[in-house]
Write a protein that holds these residues in place. Structure first.
Motif, PDB file in Angstrom:
ATOM      1  N   HIS A 177       0.827  -1.199   0.000  1.00 10.41           N
ATOM      2  CA  HIS A 177       0.000   0.000   0.000  1.00 10.41           C
ATOM      3  C   HIS A 177       0.868   1.258   0.000  1.00 10.41           C
ATOM      4  O   HIS A 177       0.608   2.202  -0.728  1.00 10.41           O
ATOM      5  N   SER A 178       1.923   1.253   0.816  1.00  7.51           N
ATOM      6  CA  SER A 178       2.756   2.444   0.910  1.00  7.51           C
ATOM      7  C   SER A 178       3.599   2.643  -0.352  1.00  7.51           C
ATOM      8  O   SER A 178       4.092   3.728  -0.595  1.00  7.51           O
ATOM      9  N   ARG A 179       3.780   1.611  -1.156  1.00 13.97           N
ATOM     10  CA  ARG A 179       4.591   1.719  -2.365  1.00 13.97           C
ATOM     11  C   ARG A 179       3.742   2.053  -3.594  1.00 13.97           C
ATOM     12  O   ARG A 179       4.251   2.059  -4.702  1.00 13.97           O
ATOM     13  N   ARG A 180       2.478   2.349  -3.386  1.00 15.57           N
ATOM     14  CA  ARG A 180       1.591   2.689  -4.501  1.00 15.57           C
ATOM     15  C   ARG A 180       1.370   4.184  -4.633  1.00 15.57           C
ATOM     16  O   ARG A 180       0.925   4.661  -5.657  1.00 15.57           O
ATOM     17  N   GLY A 181       1.653   4.920  -3.584  1.00 18.91           N
ATOM     18  CA  GLY A 181       1.412   6.361  -3.585  1.00 18.91           C
ATOM     19  C   GLY A 181       2.629   7.126  -4.056  1.00 18.91           C
ATOM     20  O   GLY A 181       3.748   6.889  -3.610  1.00 18.91           O
ATOM     21  N   PHE A 222       0.149   4.193 -17.188  1.00 18.11           N
ATOM     22  CA  PHE A 222       0.983   3.251 -16.446  1.00 18.11           C
ATOM     23  C   PHE A 222       0.166   2.240 -15.648  1.00 18.11           C
ATOM     24  O   PHE A 222       0.724   1.301 -15.094  1.00 18.11           O
ATOM     25  N   GLY A 223      -1.129   2.434 -15.561  1.00 12.52           N
ATOM     26  CA  GLY A 223      -1.975   1.477 -14.863  1.00 12.52           C
ATOM     27  C   GLY A 223      -3.158   2.162 -14.219  1.00 12.52           C
ATOM     28  O   GLY A 223      -3.250   3.386 -14.181  1.00 12.52           O
ATOM     29  N   PRO A 224      -4.090   1.345 -13.692  1.00 10.68           N
ATOM     30  CA  PRO A 224      -5.285   1.913 -13.058  1.00 10.68           C
ATOM     31  C   PRO A 224      -4.935   2.738 -11.815  1.00 10.68           C
ATOM     32  O   PRO A 224      -4.109   2.324 -11.010  1.00 10.68           O
ATOM     33  N   LEU A 225      -5.576   3.887 -11.711  1.00 10.86           N
ATOM     34  CA  LEU A 225      -5.325   4.787 -10.592  1.00 10.86           C
ATOM     35  C   LEU A 225      -6.392   4.609  -9.522  1.00 10.86           C
ATOM     36  O   LEU A 225      -7.573   4.464  -9.823  1.00 10.86           O
ATOM     37  N   PHE A 278      -0.551  14.172  -5.459  1.00  9.94           N
ATOM     38  CA  PHE A 278      -0.330  12.778  -5.101  1.00  9.94           C
ATOM     39  C   PHE A 278      -1.153  11.901  -6.021  1.00  9.94           C
ATOM     40  O   PHE A 278      -2.322  12.190  -6.278  1.00  9.94           O
ATOM     41  N   VAL A 279      -0.517  10.864  -6.509  1.00  8.02           N
ATOM     42  CA  VAL A 279      -1.175   9.903  -7.390  1.00  8.02           C
ATOM     43  C   VAL A 279      -1.017   8.536  -6.736  1.00  8.02           C
ATOM     44  O   VAL A 279       0.093   8.153  -6.372  1.00  8.02           O
ATOM     45  N   GLU A 280      -2.126   7.813  -6.576  1.00  2.19           N
ATOM     46  CA  GLU A 280      -2.060   6.475  -5.984  1.00  2.19           C
ATOM     47  C   GLU A 280      -2.529   5.459  -7.010  1.00  2.19           C
ATOM     48  O   GLU A 280      -3.614   5.582  -7.572  1.00  2.19           O
ATOM     49  N   PHE A 281      -1.694   4.457  -7.246  1.00  4.82           N
ATOM     50  CA  PHE A 281      -1.997   3.392  -8.197  1.00  4.82           C
ATOM     51  C   PHE A 281      -2.614   2.205  -7.473  1.00  4.82           C
ATOM     52  O   PHE A 281      -2.455   2.030  -6.267  1.00  4.82           O
ATOM     53  N   GLU A 282      -3.315   1.369  -8.229  1.00  2.00           N
ATOM     54  CA  GLU A 282      -3.873   0.134  -7.687  1.00  2.00           C
ATOM     55  C   GLU A 282      -2.761  -0.869  -7.364  1.00  2.00           C
ATOM     56  O   GLU A 282      -2.831  -1.582  -6.379  1.00  2.00           O
ATOM     57  N   LEU A 283      -1.719  -0.901  -8.229  1.00  2.00           N
ATOM     58  CA  LEU A 283      -0.640  -1.876  -8.073  1.00  2.00           C
ATOM     59  C   LEU A 283       0.704  -1.172  -7.893  1.00  2.00           C
ATOM     60  O   LEU A 283       0.988  -0.179  -8.569  1.00  2.00           O
TER      61      LEU A 283
END
Length: 152
Positions: free
Chosen positions: A20-24, A46-49, A68-73
Motif C-alpha cells: 500500500h505504501s509503495r503505490r502512492g 501506467f496502470g489503473p489509478l 499525489f497519485v495512488e496506483f492500484e498496483l
C-alpha cells in the motif's frame, strides 16, 4: 501468528501494508495550469489509478504546486516513477517519487499548535494586539499634549 480453522490455514498477510505504501507517488513542480484531470491523464497509461489529489492553497485559489497519485498496483507506481520523473507536463519538469509519511508527526510535540493564544491571535490577525494598544496610547498622549499646548 497462524491459526487453523476447519483445516484451512489462516495467516495474516502483512505484505499488503508494505504494498500500500509503495503505490502512492508524490508529483512535484506542477505548473499552475495543471488540474487533477491533467495529472490523471498523464499517469493513467501506467496502470489503473486509485486516487489523484492536489492540495489547494485557498488564499491563492490554486493548487500548491504538487500532487499525489495512488496506483492500484505497486508495479505500476514503479513504472510511473521510472518514466515520469524528470519529464515535462505543460512546460515544467516534474519530480516523481514515492510519497512519504508526513514527517511533522515525528517532531516530538504532542501539543497542537492551536493550544496557545498566540496561534489564535495570529490566525485572527491580532498577533500584534499589544503593540497596537501601545501605539494607540502614545498617539492619545501626543494628542493630549498638543491640546494642552494649544490651550496656552
Amino acid at each position: 501468528m497462524t491459526s487453523t480453522i476447519l483445516g484451512i490455514e489462516d495467516t495474516p498477510d502483512f505484505s499488503t501494508v508494505t504494498l500500500h505504501s509503495r503505490r502512492g507517488l508524490y508529483v512535484g513542480g506542477l505548473a499552475d495550469s495543471v488540474t487533477e484531470t491533467t495529472l490523471r491523464a498523464a499517469f493513467l497509461p501506467f496502470g489503473p489509478l486509485k486516487s489523484v489529489e492536489m492540495p489547494r492553497d485557498y488564499a491563492k485559489g490554486t493548487h500548491r504546486g504538487f500532487g499525489f497519485v495512488e496506483f492500484e498496483l505497486p508495479d505500476d507506481a514503479e513504472e510511473a516513477i521510472f518514466n515520469m520523473d524528470g519529464s515535462e507536463i505543460m512546460g515544467r519538469a516534474i519530480t516523481v517519487n514515492l510519497a512519504q509519511v508526513d514527517q511533522q508527526h515525528k517532531l516530538g510535540s504532542a501539543k497542537p499548535v492551536w493550544s496557545t493564544d498566540e496561534w489564535f491571535k495570529e490566525q485572527a490577525g491580532t498577533a500584534n494586539e499589544d503593540e497596537i494598544i501601545a501605539q494607540k496610547e502614545l498617539a492619545d498622549a501626543d494628542a493630549k499634549a498638543l491640546k494642552e499646548k494649544g490651550a496656552r
